[in-house]
Design a protein around this motif. Structure first.
Motif, mmCIF file in Angstrom:
data_model
loop_
_atom_site.group_PDB
_atom_site.id
_atom_site.type_symbol
_atom_site.label_atom_id
_atom_site.label_comp_id
_atom_site.label_asym_id
_atom_site.label_seq_id
_atom_site.Cartn_x
_atom_site.Cartn_y
_atom_site.Cartn_z
ATOM 1 N N LYS A 290 -5.259 4.105 -2.013
ATOM 2 C CA LYS A 290 -6.302 3.141 -1.647
ATOM 3 C C LYS A 290 -7.423 3.825 -0.862
ATOM 4 N N LYS A 294 -11.879 4.891 -1.931
ATOM 5 C CA LYS A 294 -13.052 4.420 -1.205
ATOM 6 C C LYS A 294 -14.168 5.465 -1.226
ATOM 7 N N GLU A 298 -17.570 4.645 3.528
ATOM 8 C CA GLU A 298 -16.518 3.756 4.019
ATOM 9 C C GLU A 298 -15.469 4.524 4.818
#
Length: 383
Positions: A290, A294, A298
Motif C-alpha cells: 500500500k 502511493k 504523499e
C-alpha cells in the motif's frame, strides 16, 4: 653553498606550525568519535584500531579505509542452530576472490551495504558472486566485483567510485543502498548539489584524498558545508534508534536523488551504465504494498507527520523504515528515463516468500540467487 639560517629557521617554523594545526584538527575528529585519521596518524592506525570492528566483526583498516584481508567467521544471530559462515576479504579489502586492476573482460561492480557484501552467505552465494556464475552458465565471461561494505551509505559509495572504483573500468555499476543512506546520510549535512558543475576525475580524486587524509582540510570543508547547510530549510524527523539524532526531510525530497544524479553524470562522462536496485525489506508486506503504491509527495507527507501517527498496526521504528525505504525507491523512479540508467525492481519477487530473507532486511543465499537472476535479466542486453 651558504644558506641563510633565518630562511631555514622560518621554514622549519612554518612546517612545525602546519604540523600542529593538522594534529589539532585530528584531535577534534577523534574527540567527537569520527574514525578519520590524518596522514600523520595513519602509519600508527593499525595499532590504534586493532580492536575496533565494523559490522560482523570484520577488522577495519583505517589506513586505507578498507577491510583487513583474511578469513572471517560470521556467527548466526537469528537461527542460532545454523552453522557459522566463513567468508573471505581479499588482498584489496573487498569481499570474495582476488581480482586484478586491469580487466580482461567486461566488468560489473556491485556497490551497497551489508546486503551486497552478504556475510550471511558463503563467498560463492552472495548475489554478486551468483550473478557472475549466471553469466558464466549462459556462456558469457563477465567479471562481477563485490564492492559492498557493511554499514556504508551512498556518500561512501560515491567517494569509493570517484577515488578508486573508476580505475577498474566498469561497464556497469549496480547500487543497492537505501537503509544505510537513510541512517547515515540523511542525518548529516544538507547539501544542494549543482548538477551542471561536474568536476574532472582528477579533481574528484583529489577532493576525496584530501577529505580522508588531511584533517585540517576536512574540518574546514565541514565548517563550509555547515554554512551551506544553514541556508537550506528542512523539517526534521526523529531517529527511531537514537532520541538525539534527527534526519533531514530535505534528504528524502531532494538530496538523495541529487546524489544519484551526480553519480549518473559521472558515469556518462566515463562511459559506463548505472543500475539502480530498489531495496526489498520484509516487515509487513501488505502494508508495504500500500505504501509503495502511493506517490512520492504523499509518502513525504506521511514521513513528516510520522511521530504524530504511525502506520496502522506498526510501531515507530517499523513505520520509519518502511516509509523511508519506499521514499528512496520512489526517488530512483525519478531518474529512470535517463539513457544511462537501468532501474531494477526485485521487491515483488523477493517479498513473495519470507524465506528469501535472513532477517527483515538481509537476504540469505536463496534470496541472493533470486536477486542475481533478476539483475541478470535486466543487464544481459546492456553489457
Amino acid at each position: 653553498m651558504n644558506f641563510d639560517k633565518n630562511i631555514i629557521v622560518n621554514f622549519v617554523l612554518i612546517i612545525f606550525s602546519l604540523f600542529l594545526v593538522e594534529l589539532l584538527s585530528s584531535t577534534v575528529f577523534l574527540f567527537y568519535g569520527e574514525k578519520k585519521y590524518s596522514f600523520l596518524i595513519k602509519p600508527f592506525s593499525k595499532t590504534i584500531e586493532k580492536k575496533i570492528n565494523t559490522n560482523y566483526n570484520v577488522r577495519w583498516n583505517f589506513e586505507n579505509n578498507r577491510m583487513y584481508p583474511g578469513k572471517y567467521v560470521h556467527k548466526p544471530t537469528i537461527n542460532l542452530e545454523s552453522e557459522p559462515v566463513v567468508f573471505t576479504i581479499n588482498s584489496k579489502g573487498f569481499r570474495g576472490k582476488e581480482f586484478n586492476l586491469k580487466k580482461t573482460t567486461k566488468r560489473i561492480i556491485c556497490f551497497g551495504g551489508s546486503t551486497t557484501i552478504g556475510v550471511e552467505s558463503p563467498d560463492d552465494q552472495t548475489y554478486p558472486a551468483q550473478l557472475e556464475k549466471i553469466f558464466m552458465n549462459k556462456g558469457r565471461e563477465i567479471e562481477v566485483l563485490n564492492f559492498g561494505f557493511g554499514g556504508k551509505s551512498l556518500n561512501f559509495i560515491k567517494d569509493l567510485l570517484y577515488s578508486e572504483a573508476i580505475n577498474y573500468e566498469p561497464n556497469i555499476i549496480t547500487i543497492n543502498s537505501n537503509r544505510n543512506s537513510t541512517m547515515y546520510d540523511s542525518a548529516g549535512t544538507k547539501l544542494s548539489i549543482k548538477k551542471n558543475k561536474l568536476k574532472s576525475n582528477q579533481t574528484l580524486k583529489l577532493f576525496v584524498f584530501l577529505n580522508n587524509n588531511v584533517m585540517t582540510y576536512r574540518l574546514l570543508n565541514k565548517l563550509y558545508l555547515r554554512f551551506l547547510n544553514s541556508q537550506i530549510p528542512s523539517d526534521k524527523i526523529l531517529s527511531p534508534y537514537n532520541s538525539k539524532k534527527l534526519h533531514n526531510m530535505y534528504y528524502f525530497s531532494q538530496q538523495y536523488s541529487d546524489t544519484l544524479e551526480e553519480i549518473i553524470n559521472f558515469s556518462e562522462r566515463n562511459n559506463f551504465k548505472v543500475a539502480l536496485i530498489k531495496q526489498a525489506i520484509y516487515i509487513d508486506v501488505e502494508i508495504q504494498k500500500k505504501i509503495e503504491s502511493k506517490k512520492l509527495a504523499e509518502l513525504l507527507h506521511l514521513l513528516k507527520n510520522l511521530k504524530k501517527k504511525n502506520l496502522p498496526t506498526l510501531d515507530y521504528k517499523d513505520s520509519f523504515l518502511i516509509l523511508t525505504n519506499a521514499i528512496l525507491n520512489k526517488n530512483m523512479e525519478k531518474l529512470k528515463l535517463r539513457k544511462n540508467i537501468i532501474l531494477i525492481d526485485p521487491i515483488e519477487e523477493l517479498t513473495f516468500d519470507k524465506e528469501n530473507f535472513f532477517d527483515y532486511l538481509h537476504l540469505n543465499p536463496k534470496g541472493n540467487l533470486i536477486l542475481a537472476e533478476i539483475i541478470y535479466n535486466q543487464l544481459k542486453n546492456n553489457i
